[in-house]
Design a protein around this motif. Structure first.
Motif: not given
Length: 422
Positions: A161, A163-170, A195, A242, A244
Motif C-alpha cells: 500500500r 497511501e497519501r497522508q497530508g504531504d507524505e505517502y506512507v 495507491s 510505515n 514515509r
C-alpha cells in the motif's frame, strides 16, 4: 527491416570488444579470487575492487552509460551513448558475455531501467538528487515490485500500500527478489504499490521514489539462485513498515504505475535478451574449444556426432534469437513499444530458453567441469534460468502472444503487454 549498423555503432562494437579482451576477460580470475577472499574475511557484501578499477578505466575511455537513449539523454542532460535500441543491442550482447561486465560500463540492471525511469518521469528535484549520482556511478539502486504473498506474474496482484497522508505517502508492504538491495551502495528504491484499490485495474498501482536510508525499511535476507547469492549485488527479501516519503516523490502521478512500467520494461527486455545472446555465444565458444581438446573413445569429443549436432543446433538457435531480438529493437525504434509488444514478448520467451539450452549443452561437453566454478557455465546457467521468470514468466508472455495472434482472426481478444518481474 534494415539491421545495418551505423558507423558509430560499429566503432563502439570494436571499442567494447577490445575493452573486454584487454581488461574484462583477464579479470575474471581476479573477480572470483576477490569474492572468495571477501567471503573468507566476512566481507561478502562489499563492492569488488576488480569491478571498481575497471569502471574507472571504462569511464576514461568514454565507454560509459552506453544504454542511455536519445530521448533520455535529452531530458537528463547526459549524453550517454545516445543510441537507438537497435544500435545498443549489439553492445549489450558483447557486455553480456560476462555476467558482471555490464556494471563496468554502468549499463547493468536494475540501474539502467531506474535511470531511464527517473529521466523520463522524475521531477527536476528527483533527477538532481538521484539521476546524476546514478549516471556518474556513485550510487546504485533497486526496483521494488515483486511480492511473496501474491503471484507477481500478474502485477495487478501487488498489494503493497502507498497511501497519501497530508504531504507524505506512507508505504507498507512485503517484497522479495529485490535485486541490488543488498549492495551497500544501493541508495534508492523505485517502489511499486497500490495507491487506490477501488480504481480500475490498471490505475490502482503507482511508482514512488524511496531513499534507502528511510526509517522503516527492513532487509530480511538475501535469496540465493541455485546456490548463488550474487553478492555484493544480491536479491533481497525486505519489508516497508510505515515508510514515509514526501508526496513529491511520486513518479508521474497516482495510478500511473503500469504506464511507467511499460515504458521501463520494453527496453529492459531488449537489454536482457541481448546479454543472454552474448552469454550463449560465450558458452558455444567454450563448448567448441573444450570438445576439440578432449578425447573420448579414441577420438576428440568434437568428432562425436552428437556433439556436432549440438554445436550446429546451438549456432542456429543463437542466430535465430539474435535476429528476432534485432527485429524487436528495430520495431521499437520505428513504431514504438506498443506496436512492438508481440515481438518483445516473443524474444522474452525465445532468448532465455535458447540460452538455457545452449549453456546446458556446453556444460555437458565439459563433463564434470561444467558443474563447478572452474568454468563460468554453471553460474551462467543459473543466471539464464532466472530470466525465464524476470520481467515476466514464459507462461505469461506465451498467453499474451497467443491472444494477440488469435485476435487477428476474431477468435481472441487483445491483451495488455505483461507487466511482471518474478
Amino acid at each position: 527491416m534494415d539491421f545495418e549498423l551505423s558507423a558509430k555503432t560499429k566503432a563502439l562494437q570494436q571499442r567494447v570488444s577490445a575493452f573486454m579482451d584487454a581488461y574484462v576477460y583477464p579479470a575474471e580470475a581476479d573477480y572470483t579470487a576477490e569474492l572468495a577472499a571477501n567471503t573468507a574475511a566476512g566481507k561478502r557484501w562489499t563492492p569488488l575492487q576488480t569491478i571498481e578499477k575497471l569502471k574507472t578505466k571504462a569511464k576514461s575511455e568514454g565507454l560509459w552509460n552506453l544504454f542511455l537513449p536519445v530521448d533520455s539523454a535529452e531530458v537528463s542532460g547526459y549524453q550517454g551513448g545516445g543510441l537507438t535500441n537497435l544500435e545498443y543491442a549489439p553492445l549489450a550482447e558483447i557486455m553480456g558475455r560476462v555476467p558482471w561486465a555490464p556494471e563496468v560500463f554502468n549499463c547493468s540492471a536494475p540501474d539502467t531501467g531506474n535511470m531511464e525511469t527517473i529521466a523520463r518521469y522524475g521531477s527536476d528535484e528527483i533527477k538532481a538528487r538521484w539521476l546524476k549520482p546514478l549516471l556518474e556511478g556513485e550510487i546504485r539502486s533497486a526496483f521494488a515490485m515483486t511480492e511473496p504473498e501474491v503471484a507477481s506474474s500478474d502485477a495487478t496482484n501487488i498489494c503493497t500500500r502507498v497511501e497519501r497522508q497530508g504531504d507524505e505517502y506512507v508505504i507498507n508492504g512485503h517484497k522479495w527478489w529485490i535485486s541490488g538491495a543488498g549492495d551497500p551502495r544501493c541508495a534508492v528504491f523505485i517502489t511499486m504499490g497500490k495507491s487506490d484499490p477501488e480504481a480500475p485495474k490498471h490505475s490502482q498501482q503507482s511508482m514512488i521514489v524511496v531513499p534507502a536510508d528511510t526509517k522503516g525499511i527492513r532487509i530480511v535476507r538475501p535469496l540465493n539462485v541455485m546456490g548463488y547469492d550474487d553478492a555484493p549485488h544480491g536479491h533481497m527479501e525486505m519489508y516497508f513498515e510505515n515508510v514515509r516519503v514526501p508526496a513529491n516523490n511520486m513518479l508521474l502521478g497516482e495510478g500511473r504505475g503500469f504506464e511507467i512500467a511499460q515504458g521501463r520494461l520494453g527496453p529492459g527486455r531488449i537489454h536482457h535478451c541481448m546479454r543472454l545472446i552474448g552469454l550463449a555465444e560465450r558458452a558455444l565458444e567454450l563448448m567448441c574449444k573444450r570438445a576439440s581438446s578432449r578425447v573420448a573413445f579414441g577420438k576428440p569429443v568434437a568428432a562425436q556426432t552428437v556433439t556436432q549436432e549440438r554445436i550446429a543446433e546451438a549456432r542456429c538457435r543463437i542466430d535465430m534469437a539474435r535476429l528476432l531480438t534485432l527485429r524487436a529493437a528495430w520495431l521499437m525504434d520505428v513504431a514504438g513499444n506498443k506496436v512492438a509488444k508481440s515481438d518483445i514478448a516473443m524474444i522474452k520467451v525465445v532468448a532465455p530458453n535458447m540460452a538455457c539450452q545452449v549453456i546446458d549443452w556446453a556444460m555437458q561437453a565439459h563433463g564434470g567441469g561444467g558443474m563447478c566454478d572452474d568454468f563460468p557455465l554453471a553460474s551462467a546457467y543459473a543466471n539464464a534460468r532466472t530470466l525465464r521468470f524476470a520481467d515476466g514468466p514464459d507462461e505469461v508472455h506465451r498467453n499474451a502472444i497467443a491472444k494477440w495472434e488469435l485476435g487477428k482472426y476474431g477468435t481472441g481478444k487483445d491483451a495488455e503487454p505483461p507487466v511482471t518481474r518474478f
